[in-house]
Write a protein that holds these residues in place. Structure first.
Motif, short mmCIF file in Angstrom:
data_model
loop_
_atom_site.label_atom_id
_atom_site.label_comp_id
_atom_site.label_asym_id
_atom_site.label_seq_id
_atom_site.Cartn_x
_atom_site.Cartn_y
_atom_site.Cartn_z
N ILE A 58 0.53 -1.05 -0.19
CA ILE A 58 -0.03 -0.35 0.21
C ILE A 58 0.59 1.38 -0.10
O ILE A 58 2.18 1.29 0.39
N PRO A 59 0.53 2.32 -1.01
CA PRO A 59 1.28 3.60 -0.57
C PRO A 59 1.38 4.17 0.64
O PRO A 59 0.93 3.91 1.63
N LEU A 60 2.37 4.65 1.25
CA LEU A 60 3.09 5.40 2.34
C LEU A 60 2.04 5.85 2.95
O LEU A 60 1.61 5.42 4.04
N ASN A 61 1.85 7.03 2.04
CA ASN A 61 1.14 8.09 2.82
C ASN A 61 -1.18 7.29 3.10
O ASN A 61 -1.63 7.27 3.65
N TRP A 62 -1.10 6.46 2.26
CA TRP A 62 -2.33 5.94 3.05
C TRP A 62 -2.63 4.83 3.80
O TRP A 62 -2.87 3.92 4.56
N LEU A 63 -0.92 4.10 4.01
CA LEU A 63 -0.51 2.99 5.06
C LEU A 63 -0.28 3.92 6.30
O LEU A 63 -0.98 3.19 7.07
N VAL A 98 -2.87 3.09 9.17
CA VAL A 98 -1.91 2.71 10.55
C VAL A 98 -3.04 3.41 11.88
O VAL A 98 -3.35 2.80 12.36
N GLY A 99 -2.78 4.97 11.54
CA GLY A 99 -3.89 6.01 12.56
C GLY A 99 -4.95 5.96 12.02
O GLY A 99 -4.98 5.81 14.11
N VAL A 157 4.27 -2.62 10.55
CA VAL A 157 3.78 -2.25 9.17
C VAL A 157 4.62 -0.54 9.22
O VAL A 157 5.46 -0.05 8.44
N ALA A 158 3.55 -0.19 10.37
CA ALA A 158 3.69 1.44 10.36
C ALA A 158 5.14 1.99 10.85
O ALA A 158 6.01 3.58 10.06
N SER A 159 6.04 1.51 11.84
CA SER A 159 7.58 1.91 11.93
C SER A 159 8.20 1.09 11.60
O SER A 159 9.76 1.80 11.16
N LEU A 182 -0.11 7.29 18.95
CA LEU A 182 1.39 6.88 17.67
C LEU A 182 0.13 7.01 16.79
O LEU A 182 0.37 7.19 15.66
N GLY A 183 -1.18 6.61 17.19
CA GLY A 183 -2.88 6.63 15.97
C GLY A 183 -2.85 7.85 15.34
O GLY A 183 -2.70 8.35 13.87
N THR A 184 -2.75 8.88 16.19
CA THR A 184 -2.61 10.33 15.82
C THR A 184 -1.43 11.26 15.04
O THR A 184 -1.46 11.45 13.90
N PHE A 185 -0.14 9.95 14.89
CA PHE A 185 1.38 10.42 15.14
C PHE A 185 0.81 10.81 13.69
O PHE A 185 1.99 10.64 12.32
N TRP A 186 0.83 8.78 13.74
CA TRP A 186 0.54 8.17 12.21
C TRP A 186 -0.68 8.56 10.92
O TRP A 186 -0.34 9.02 9.91
N LEU A 187 -1.86 9.21 11.70
CA LEU A 187 -2.32 9.59 10.92
C LEU A 187 -2.14 10.73 9.80
O LEU A 187 -3.00 11.32 9.01
N GLY A 188 -1.21 11.80 10.99
CA GLY A 188 -1.04 12.93 11.50
C GLY A 188 0.32 12.84 9.79
O GLY A 188 -0.29 13.90 8.56
N GLU A 189 1.00 12.10 9.85
CA GLU A 189 1.72 11.76 8.42
C GLU A 189 1.44 11.42 7.15
O GLU A 189 1.78 11.66 6.47
#
Length: 244
Positions: free
Chosen positions: A64-69, A73-74, A148-150, A197-204
Motif C-alpha cells: 500500500i502507498p506510504l501515505n495511505w498506509l 495504521v493511524g 509495518v508502520a514503523s 501513535l495513531g494520531t501521529f501516523w494519521l497526521g503523517e
C-alpha cells in the motif's frame, strides 16, 4: 548498535500483555478444572493458528502507498486506543476490574465446560482454542500494524514475546500475585500510547508536519493522559453524586 524504538517496544508489550494474560488465566482455570491437556493444546493451537495466518499480512500491507498506509495504521490504532481508554476509565471510575481477574474467571467470562466426555475432551479443547484465537487475533492486528508502520519489526515481535512470557510466568508460577497486576491501568496506558501513535501516523499520512518530529509523540501522550485524568475525575464525581 541499532537504536531501540522504545515507543514500539512498550506499545507491543502493553498491547499484547493483557490479551495474553487473559488467555493464560482462562487456560489455568480450565487446567485446574481437570482439563490440563485441553488447556495447553487449545492455547498453543489458537496462538499458532492466528500467528500463521497473520504472517502474510505484513507483506500485503507493505504494497500500500506510504501515505495511505499511515492513514490506515493511524485510524486502526486510534480505534484500539479509544476503545481501551474508554473501557479502562469506566472501570477505574466504578472501581471494577476485568471479569477474568476474579476468583472464578470461567464464570466471569461465561465459559461453560463439558464434563460428560471422558479422556481428551474435544469440546473443552475448542473452548480454549476459541478464547485463544479471539485474544490473539487482536494482538496480531496490533503487532502487524506497529511493525509495518514503523519498520520496527524487532521491537514489535520482541515486545509480543516478552508479553507472552510474562503472562505465562505470572499465571503458572506467580498466580498468587495475579490480583496485584494492575490490568486496568496497563490497558489504560496502552490505550493512550496506541492512540498517540495513531494520531501521529494519521497526521503523517495527511501530510501534517509535526513539530520536533518523532518527539511529538511524547507531547501527544501527555495531552491524552491529561484528558484521560480529567475525564476520570469528572466521571468519579458524577458517579459519587448519583449515589448520594
Amino acid at each position: 548498535m541499532t537504536n531501540i524504538n522504545w515507543n514500539i517496544l512498550i506499545a507491543a508489550i502493553g498491547g499484547a500483555a493483557i490479551d495474553f494474560l487473559e488467555i493464560a488465566v482462562i487456560a489455568y482455570a480450565i487446567a485446574r478444572s481437570g482439563y490440563r491437556r485441553e488447556a495447553i493444546t487449545g492455547s498453543i493451537f489458537g496462538v499458532l493458528l492466528v500467528g500463521i495466518i497473520a504472517i502474510p499480512f505484513g507483506g500485503i500491507l507493505r504494497s500500500i502507498p506510504l501515505n495511505w498506509l499511515e492513514i490506515l495504521v493511524g485510524v486502526t490504532l486510534l480505534w484500539f486506543g479509544w476503545r481501551w481508554v474508554n473501557k479502562s476509565i469506566k472501570r477505574l471510575a466504578k472501581g471494577k476490574r476485568a471479569g477474568w481477574m476474579s476468583d472464578d474467571p470461567l464464570a466471569a467470562e461465561e465459559i461453560v465446560l463439558d464434563g460428560q466426555n471422558l479422556g481428551f475432551n474435544q469440546l473443552n479443547f475448542w473452548v480454549m482454542a476459541k478464547s485463544a484465537i479471539l485474544e490473539t487475533f487482536e494482538v496480531a492486528i496490533l503487532v502487524v500494524t506497529l511493525g509495518v508502520a514503523s519498520g520496527a519489526w524487532y521491537e514489535s515481535l520482541a515486545g509480543t514475546a516478552i508479553a507472552l512470557v510474562f503472562s505465562v510466568l505470572i499465571v503458572t508460577v506467580l498466580h498468587k500475585y495475579l490480583l496485584n497486576v494492575p490490568e486496568v491501568l496497563i490497558k489504560l496506558g496502552s490505550g493512550i500510547l496506541l492512540g498517540s501513535l495513531g494520531t501521529f501516523w494519521l497526521g503523517e499520512g495527511l501530510g501534517f508536519d509535526w513539530l520536533f518530529g518523532d518527539l511529538a509523540i511524547a507531547a501527544i501522550v501527555a495531552v491524552y493522559s491529561g484528558i484521560a485524568a480529567v475525564v476520570l475525575w469528572w466521571l468519579k464525581r458524577v458517579l459519587t453524586a448519583d449515589l448520594q
